[in-house]
Design a protein around this motif. Structure first.
Motif, PDB file in Angstrom:
ATOM      1  N   LEU A  51      34.172  69.131 -11.041  1.00  0.00           N
ATOM      2  CA  LEU A  51      33.701  68.326 -12.153  1.00  0.00           C
ATOM      3  C   LEU A  51      34.733  67.132 -12.334  1.00  0.00           C
ATOM      4  O   LEU A  51      34.593  66.291 -13.425  1.00  0.00           O
ATOM      5  N   ALA A  52      35.589  66.819 -11.600  1.00  0.00           N
ATOM      6  CA  ALA A  52      36.375  65.644 -11.828  1.00  0.00           C
ATOM      7  C   ALA A  52      35.881  64.352 -11.782  1.00  0.00           C
ATOM      8  O   ALA A  52      35.024  64.044 -11.100  1.00  0.00           O
ATOM      9  N   GLY A  53      35.854  63.626 -12.843  1.00  0.00           N
ATOM     10  CA  GLY A  53      35.381  62.267 -13.125  1.00  0.00           C
ATOM     11  C   GLY A  53      34.304  62.317 -13.516  1.00  0.00           C
ATOM     12  O   GLY A  53      33.534  61.288 -13.754  1.00  0.00           O
ATOM     13  N   THR A  54      33.738  63.487 -13.866  1.00  0.00           N
ATOM     14  CA  THR A  54      32.107  63.699 -14.476  1.00  0.00           C
ATOM     15  C   THR A  54      32.433  63.398 -16.084  1.00  0.00           C
ATOM     16  O   THR A  54      33.247  63.819 -16.674  1.00  0.00           O
ATOM     17  N   THR A  55      31.554  62.600 -16.831  1.00  0.00           N
ATOM     18  CA  THR A  55      31.400  62.354 -18.211  1.00  0.00           C
ATOM     19  C   THR A  55      30.892  63.665 -18.960  1.00  0.00           C
ATOM     20  O   THR A  55      30.153  64.184 -18.532  1.00  0.00           O
TER      21      THR A  55
END
Length: 141
Positions: A51-55
């Motif tokens: 989920l890194a970088g997911t808003t």
């Protein structure tokens, strides 16, 4: 070994295994099960997408809870399928970038069934997932 101690050991084992599972990124075929049914069901392709970088607004928590549940069932066959529940708990308002999911279920170990409750914290900045005890369940079996 008494049942209370064994229950604690089983919960710690699951916590460690789930941390490994959730911090492993499977290929993005889980969302396309019709196109690649064998690859998406493979235990070699374990994990949940990073989920890194997911808003936060772009995350469907219900869909993610279903994917977490499916990855657990593929990874740990001793968990009772019907009793496994993964539910979205809250957004961590301190950081604003973490989602909490509660994982509750039962696992068969040494001819007994143990209840477990774990909290998983999914950080959308770093992609790291932390798994901690949520509630130590009762032992029966």
């Amino acid at each position: 070994m008494n049942n209370r101690r064994l229950s604690f050991d089983v919960a710690n084992y699951l916590r460690d295994r789930f941390a490994i599972l959730f911090n492993s990124s499977g290929l993005d075929v889980l969302g396309r099960t019709n196109k690649y049914p064998y690859a998406s069901a493979s235990v070699v392709n374990f994990g949940v997408d990073n989920l890194a970088g997911t808003t936060m607004s772009g995350i469907d928590t219900l869909r993610l809870a279903r994917r977490i549940r499916l990855s657990i069932l593929r990874f740990e066959p001793r968990i009772n399928q019907q009793g496994l529940v993964v539910r979205f708990s809250q957004i961590d308002h301190r950081s604003g970038t973490s989602l909490n999911f509660i994982i509750e279920g039962e696992v068969d170990y040494r001819h007994e069934r143990f209840a477990f409750s774990l909290n998983s914290r999914w950080n959308t900045d770093s992609g790291e997932v932390q798994v901690t005890p949520f509630y130590m369940g009762a032992v029966y079996g």
